[in-house]
Design an enzyme around this catalytic site. Structure first.
Site, PDB file in Angstrom:
ATOM      1  N   ARG A 174       6.874  -9.262  15.612  1.00 38.09           N
ATOM      2  CA  ARG A 174       7.116  -7.656  15.601  1.00 38.09           C
ATOM      3  C   ARG A 174       6.382  -6.788  15.144  1.00 38.09           C
ATOM      4  NH1 ARG A 174       6.621  -4.654  10.662  1.00 38.09           N
ATOM      5  NH2 ARG A 174       8.827  -3.521  10.269  1.00 38.09           N
TER       6      ARG A 174
ATOM      7  N   HIS B 292       1.195  -0.990   0.018  1.00 40.82           N
ATOM      8  CA  HIS B 292       0.036   0.276   0.050  1.00 40.82           C
ATOM      9  C   HIS B 292       0.669   1.053  -0.117  1.00 40.82           C
ATOM     10  CE1 HIS B 292       0.781  -0.587   4.063  1.00 40.82           C
ATOM     11  NE2 HIS B 292       1.260   1.265   4.668  1.00 40.82           N
TER      12      HIS B 292
ATOM     13  N   HIS C   8       4.884   0.148   0.092  1.00 44.88           N
ATOM     14  CA  HIS C   8       5.443  -0.872   0.800  1.00 44.88           C
ATOM     15  C   HIS C   8       4.634  -2.411   2.015  1.00 44.88           C
ATOM     16  CE1 HIS C   8       3.997   2.722   2.937  1.00 44.88           C
ATOM     17  NE2 HIS C   8       4.053   2.146   4.051  1.00 44.88           N
TER      18      HIS C   8
ATOM     19  N   ASP D  58       0.799   4.962   1.622  1.00 39.61           N
ATOM     20  CA  ASP D  58       0.145   6.152   2.896  1.00 39.61           C
ATOM     21  C   ASP D  58      -1.134   6.517   2.090  1.00 39.61           C
ATOM     22  OD1 ASP D  58       1.123   3.854   4.697  1.00 39.61           O
ATOM     23  OD2 ASP D  58       2.927   5.344   5.402  1.00 39.61           O
TER      24      ASP D  58
HETATM   25  O1  LIG Z   1       5.242  -1.756  10.088  1.00 38.53           O
HETATM   26  C1  LIG Z   1       5.304  -1.605   8.528  1.00 38.53           C
HETATM   27  O2  LIG Z   1       6.632  -1.779   8.849  1.00 38.53           O
HETATM   28  C2  LIG Z   1       5.229  -0.814   8.326  1.00 38.53           C
HETATM   29  C3  LIG Z   1       3.360  -0.239   8.726  1.00 38.53           C
HETATM   30  C4  LIG Z   1       3.067   0.421   7.586  1.00 38.53           C
HETATM   31  O3  LIG Z   1       2.962   0.636   6.869  1.00 38.53           O
HETATM   32  C5  LIG Z   1       1.598   1.568   8.559  1.00 38.53           C
HETATM   33  O4  LIG Z   1       1.263   1.333   9.231  1.00 38.53           O
HETATM   34  O5  LIG Z   1       1.013   1.398   7.055  1.00 38.53           O
HETATM   35 FE   LIG Z   2       2.420   2.540   5.555  1.00 41.39          FE
END
Ligand SMILES: O=C(O)CCC(=O)C(=O)O
Ligand SMILES: [Fe+2]
Length: 246
Positions: free
Chosen positions: A193, A126, A183, A128
């Site tokens: 994680r 996605h 990403h 942001d």
């Molecule tokens: O957990 C991650 O490294 C990415 C989190 C992410 O892309 C988001 O919260 O929009």
């Molecule tokens: Fe994100």
């Protein structure tokens, strides 16, 4: 601050749509406190989790507020540098940077160990929707950013480093000069994680209109943040192409 920071950040926005930030000025203890709070929150049973989120001394209490305040200062510094690099004049910038007209949100992410990581995805690819996102990730690898020539590139965590992603709103404002980083987060079968995302951008009624310099033509039509959010909610990956002018 490195005197070349603005140029380096600007070029990273053009090439990657993301960058890693060291010497960002946020004390490690502030970041560690949020990490501890987040781990504690995710360890609670569901009903206690909800209660903690709603109570004033819970996850939304001092630790998170302190983190959010520090992130806002950093986001404003970055925004100032980025808009300067883009050539935006200070009158235009004042419309929302440094005023009360920002949208902010913190998202806590938790990715448990997965016995079959090849068959699951922590967070699907996605971009942001924010102007920019500042991300803290804990020790476990998992974040990947897509780059046309290289494919999925791992961005492995480092305790002193924050990741900054350019979101759709800055992509539009920059008239597509800056990428918005596609990403995702992958999972693994040995380590859980956590990550903490701070989303920052203008408020719903702000009109995003591409900054057009010289004789360039705007790639996107002007629209409010609210309108863009509703287009993205319905169309997700197709949202940007629905507002292009060409
Ligand atoms: O957990 C991650 O490294 C990415 C989190 C992410 O892309 C988001 O919260 O929009
Ligand atoms: Fe994100």
């Amino acid at each position: 601050m490195d005197p070349n920071a603005m140029e380096q950040i600007g070029h990273a926005c053009e090439k990657w749509g993301a960058f890693q930030l060291k010497n960002h000025g946020i004390p490690l203890s502030v970041i560690e406190d949020v990490e501890v709070e987040s781990k504690h929150l995710f360890s609670l049973p569901a009903e206690k989790k909800l209660k903690a989120l709603r109570s004033s001394g819970g996850a939304t209490g001092d630790t998170m507020q302190n983190y959010q305040n520090q992130m806002k200062v950093l986001a404003e510094k970055l925004t100032h540098m980025i808009l300067n690099f883009m050539g935006m004049n200070s009158e235009e910038e004042k419309k929302w940077v440094g005023s009360k007209n920002q949208f902010e949100a913190i998202q806590l992410n938790y990715y448990p160990c997965c016995p079959e990581p090849d068959r699951a995805m922590g967070l699907a690819p996605h971009t942001d929707t924010s102007f920019l996102t500042i991300l803290h990730q804990t020790q476990t690898n998992g974040l990947q950013i897509f780059q046309k020539c290289l494919g999925w590139v791992p961005i492995n965590p480092d305790p002193n480093t924050l990741v900054v992603n350019i979101g759709d709103i800055l992509h539009i404002l920059s008239n597509a000069r800056f990428h918005c980083a596609l990403h995702r987060a992958i999972v693994n079968n040995t380590n859980e994680r956590y990550s903490v995302a701070y989303f920052y951008g203008p408020q719903a009624d702000y009109v995003i209109s591409p900054l057009v310099l010289n004789s360039d033509v705007p790639c996107f039509r002007a629209l409010t943040v609210k309108d863009y959010l509703s287009i993205k909610a319905k169309n997700f990956k197709g949202a940007l192409s629905l507002i292009t002018t060409t």
